[in-house]
Motif scaffolding. Sequence first.
Motif, PDB file in Angstrom:
ATOM      1  N   UNK A  31       0.862  -1.182   0.000  1.00 24.41           N
ATOM      2  CA  UNK A  31       0.000   0.000   0.000  1.00 24.41           C
ATOM      3  C   UNK A  31       0.897   1.230   0.000  1.00 24.41           C
ATOM      4  N   UNK A  32       0.721   2.049  -1.027  1.00 23.41           N
ATOM      5  CA  UNK A  32       1.666   3.164  -1.233  1.00 23.41           C
ATOM      6  C   UNK A  32       0.906   4.488  -1.206  1.00 23.41           C
ATOM      7  N   UNK A  33       0.309   4.750  -0.052  1.00 19.85           N
ATOM      8  CA  UNK A  33      -0.521   5.941   0.114  1.00 19.85           C
ATOM      9  C   UNK A  33       0.302   7.227  -0.016  1.00 19.85           C
ATOM     10  N   UNK A  34      -0.422   8.354  -0.029  1.00 16.74           N
ATOM     11  CA  UNK A  34       0.195   9.675  -0.257  1.00 16.74           C
ATOM     12  C   UNK A  34       1.484   9.900   0.529  1.00 16.74           C
ATOM     13  N   UNK A  35       1.475   9.491   1.803  1.00 17.90           N
ATOM     14  CA  UNK A  35       2.605   9.865   2.664  1.00 17.90           C
ATOM     15  C   UNK A  35       3.842   8.996   2.430  1.00 17.90           C
ATOM     16  N   UNK A  36       3.709   7.962   1.616  1.00 16.20           N
ATOM     17  CA  UNK A  36       4.877   7.097   1.396  1.00 16.20           C
ATOM     18  C   UNK A  36       5.832   7.725   0.382  1.00 16.20           C
ATOM     19  N   UNK A  37       7.103   7.881   0.754  1.00 13.19           N
ATOM     20  CA  UNK A  37       8.073   8.422  -0.209  1.00 13.19           C
ATOM     21  C   UNK A  37       8.478   7.363  -1.235  1.00 13.19           C
ATOM     22  N   UNK A  38       8.839   7.814  -2.411  1.00 14.65           N
ATOM     23  CA  UNK A  38       9.234   6.870  -3.471  1.00 14.65           C
ATOM     24  C   UNK A  38      10.475   6.073  -3.045  1.00 14.65           C
ATOM     25  N   UNK A  39      11.265   6.636  -2.145  1.00 18.49           N
ATOM     26  CA  UNK A  39      12.462   5.934  -1.669  1.00 18.49           C
ATOM     27  C   UNK A  39      12.092   4.603  -1.003  1.00 18.49           C
ATOM     28  N   UNK A  40      10.965   4.573  -0.312  1.00 18.79           N
ATOM     29  CA  UNK A  40      10.542   3.324   0.330  1.00 18.79           C
ATOM     30  C   UNK A  40      10.144   2.292  -0.725  1.00 18.79           C
ATOM     31  N   UNK A  41       9.503   2.760  -1.792  1.00 19.31           N
ATOM     32  CA  UNK A  41       9.135   1.839  -2.874  1.00 19.31           C
ATOM     33  C   UNK A  41      10.400   1.289  -3.526  1.00 19.31           C
ATOM     34  N   UNK A  42      11.398   2.162  -3.650  1.00 20.45           N
ATOM     35  CA  UNK A  42      12.668   1.723  -4.241  1.00 20.45           C
ATOM     36  C   UNK A  42      13.313   0.638  -3.383  1.00 20.45           C
ATOM     37  N   UNK A  43      13.212   0.754  -2.079  1.00 20.87           N
ATOM     38  CA  UNK A  43      13.765  -0.278  -1.180  1.00 20.87           C
ATOM     39  C   UNK A  43      13.098  -1.624  -1.470  1.00 20.87           C
ATOM     40  N   UNK A  44      11.785  -1.594  -1.675  1.00 20.59           N
ATOM     41  CA  UNK A  44      11.057  -2.840  -1.989  1.00 20.59           C
ATOM     42  C   UNK A  44      11.518  -3.405  -3.346  1.00 20.59           C
ATOM     43  N   UNK A  45      11.606  -2.526  -4.312  1.00 23.68           N
ATOM     44  CA  UNK A  45      12.052  -2.974  -5.649  1.00 23.68           C
ATOM     45  C   UNK A  45      13.456  -3.580  -5.563  1.00 23.68           C
ATOM     46  N   UNK A  46      14.319  -2.954  -4.788  1.00 23.98           N
ATOM     47  CA  UNK A  46      15.690  -3.485  -4.628  1.00 23.98           C
ATOM     48  C   UNK A  46      15.666  -4.884  -4.019  1.00 23.98           C
ATOM     49  N   UNK A  47      14.768  -5.084  -3.060  1.00 23.94           N
ATOM     50  CA  UNK A  47      14.657  -6.408  -2.419  1.00 23.94           C
ATOM     51  C   UNK A  47      14.162  -7.446  -3.433  1.00 23.94           C
ATOM     52  N   UNK A  48      13.216  -7.047  -4.289  1.00 22.55           N
ATOM     53  CA  UNK A  48      12.698  -7.969  -5.315  1.00 22.55           C
ATOM     54  C   UNK A  48      13.824  -8.368  -6.272  1.00 22.55           C
ATOM     55  N   UNK A  49      14.693  -7.395  -6.601  1.00 24.63           N
ATOM     56  CA  UNK A  49      15.833  -7.686  -7.503  1.00 24.63           C
ATOM     57  C   UNK A  49      16.862  -8.571  -6.809  1.00 24.63           C
ATOM     58  N   UNK A  50      17.024  -8.321  -5.533  1.00 24.27           N
ATOM     59  CA  UNK A  50      17.975  -9.127  -4.762  1.00 24.27           C
ATOM     60  C   UNK A  50      17.528 -10.589  -4.740  1.00 24.27           C
ATOM     61  N   UNK A  51      16.215 -10.768  -4.535  1.00 24.14           N
ATOM     62  CA  UNK A  51      15.674 -12.136  -4.532  1.00 24.14           C
ATOM     63  C   UNK A  51      15.928 -12.810  -5.881  1.00 24.14           C
ATOM     64  N   UNK A  52      15.710 -12.038  -6.944  1.00 21.15           N
ATOM     65  CA  UNK A  52      15.911 -12.591  -8.303  1.00 21.15           C
ATOM     66  C   UNK A  52      17.340 -13.114  -8.460  1.00 21.15           C
ATOM     67  N   UNK A  53      18.300 -12.340  -7.945  1.00 23.03           N
ATOM     68  CA  UNK A  53      19.704 -12.752  -8.047  1.00 23.03           C
ATOM     69  C   UNK A  53      19.981 -14.006  -7.230  1.00 23.03           C
ATOM     70  N   UNK A  54      19.309 -14.148  -6.108  1.00 21.21           N
ATOM     71  CA  UNK A  54      19.617 -15.238  -5.173  1.00 21.21           C
ATOM     72  C   UNK A  54      19.006 -16.569  -5.558  1.00 21.21           C
ATOM     73  N   UNK A  55      17.898 -16.545  -6.297  1.00 17.25           N
ATOM     74  CA  UNK A  55      17.232 -17.852  -6.533  1.00 17.25           C
ATOM     75  C   UNK A  55      17.596 -18.431  -7.900  1.00 17.25           C
TER      76      UNK A  55
END
Lengths: 356, 356
Positions: free
Chosen positions: B332-356
């Motif tokens: 949930x990425x409501x108004x108060x969420x900064x794009x930096x937090x979304x980037x952290x999630x995206x980075x984690x998704x990419x990290x998972x891709x590398x690991x599996x």
Amino acid sequence: MKKHNFSAGPSILPQEVFEKASQAVLEFNNSGLSLLEISHRSKDFVAVMEEARALVLELMGLTGKGYQALFLSGGASMEFVRVPYNFMTKSGKAAYLDTGTWAAAALKEAREFGDTIVVASSKSDNYNYIPKEYTIPADADYFHCTSNNTIFGTQMHSFPATEVPIVCDMSSDIFSRKVDFSKFGMIYAGAQKNMGPAGTTLVVVKEELLGKTGRHIPSILDYKQHIDKESMYNTPSVFAVYTSYLTLQWLKNNGGIEAMEKKNDAKAELLYAEIDRNPLFVGTAKTEDRSKMNITFLLNDASHNEQFDKLWKAAGISGLAGHRSVGGYRASIYNAMPIESVQVLVDVMRELEKKV
Amino acid sequence: MKKHNFSAGPSILPQEVFEKASQAVLEFNNSGLSLLEISHRSKDFVAVMEEARALVLELMGLTGKGYQALFLSGGASMEFVRVPYNFMTKSGKAAYLDTGTWAAAALKEAREFGDTIVVASSKSDNYNYIPKEYTIPADADYFHCTSNNTIFGTQMHSFPATEVPIVCDMSSDIFSRKVDFSKFGMIYAGAQKNMGPAGTTLVVVKEELLGKTGRHIPSILDYKQHIDKESMYNTPSVFAVYTSYLTLQWLKNNGGIEAMEKKNDAKAELLYAEIDRNPLFVGTAKTEDRSKMNITFLLNDASHNEQFDKLWKAAGISGLAGHRSVGGYRASIYNAMPIESVQVLVDVMRELEKKV
């Protein structure tokens, strides 16, 4: 300067509750999150809700006696509607005792649901006493009363003996004095006097009384649905529930209802003694029905009002103006008010006596 | 470590709002009193209520267009009942669009009031899209829809053209995007997503539509009574209203709805692009109906869930678990969420891709 807050509600709460609630808005339970941004279904908040519900029953001596405590939304005015929805049978009737503005408002809502009987009313005397001689019809679905009348400064010091379930609005005196709560079918109270901030309403209901009206009840107005969902039918008022929980903990840690009653008796005696002694002042409620929570009084000579107002404001007192339907003054001395604040008010009343 | 809070609601609010609200619990407006202990009828709080109501209309472009903004209690679930009470005539009917759990819950309550027509439903596809081909009966009293489906991650990107008053539950996307709000008869939203903490519900209603049902409405459920009393029919949820007011001010000071929409579009694009690119993940909602507030997705291979959960938790992310009726994940990425937090999630998704 910290004020002496005699506001009728929302009203004074313990200072430690303000401090803990303020901190939780910044960070709750070392979670890295504010209390305001966590899911109401998170483990930590579910624990708050469960502990608060259990604490209510414990403090009221109702644990294991077939009662459920709920933290609902909408204010006591919403319970004026939930009560007939949940307790008035389709063909039945309800009995109401009319002791003030809120009692009359509850009655008004019930009238649209079926037959309502006003067993007694003190309206013609501007609600300055509690009627005591009345009969509750044995076939009534419930009897509704208001234990304390915030506006008029009267309080029921006893409750009728009846087989009819008693439904009682205790908004302004809950947790202030020992009462045999097991005599009641349902008790409700807006949080914003003795229990917490505005935003949640405590409902304590004897479960066996529910589900008997044959009436369709909208889900959000149905106590059974709230019980089935453990007071989480929908998102509760998280901050108000948490702050009420802090206040209930404070109450328990400070001796519970018994200790509060002693403190409240002492505060009320101190102020009423001054009202009765000081020739400038007169109480508005009949002596035998005086409230120990909301103390209403007038200056015999209204020309002294201005001088009195200056004096109490200078002493750091706030919230002392009476409700417009009574006039004069109202000192609300809820659980969290220290006797020292009442003494400040008494000193101001004596100071006025010397000056005029 | 401050968390990246993807909770679906109650949910992230601006940090400055937490700080100001926390301070007000200690002392409000240099009054010497906590926000929690002042009368809701005090000058300072009446000003908060009035400014908040005006700010809502200003932000929505509805000032001077016959609308009233109210801050009520009970949650959106209470509006499920207030809506038919206030808009369904005794002999009339209402049309509902069934796009998810909350839309269905609103419909369920209305059914007890009279004839309800479900113009379309996506239930048989587990609500993974928004139906678009349907007819709203011209003689319906109102048409009810849910603009964003928090649980299923779908959103109405357009609204039907109809002469029938549109009543819309905007709980999870209000103030997130430009909408011609003047096309609606009534809009409601639980505060606890984009507007504030749990405990108050925003209602915006076109005044001329009220008072036409011929139905008795309990006072607390009657929008006209709340309008007549300037949203102070009874004690409002003071803290929740004040915190919503702070959030509305933040919204205005940060460019209003238009600026929020740009930010929200960028956040949603960033995350959906990763879901579509990363072979480990798949979105659950039909592409054309994807929500820009609640982004629902799965791992194609559920055996990777545990590893993914470890990674995002280690990155300081919280509130990412999907609702039990969809499973998987929900960001949930409501108004108060900064794009930096979304980037952290995206980075984690990419990290998972590398690991599996």
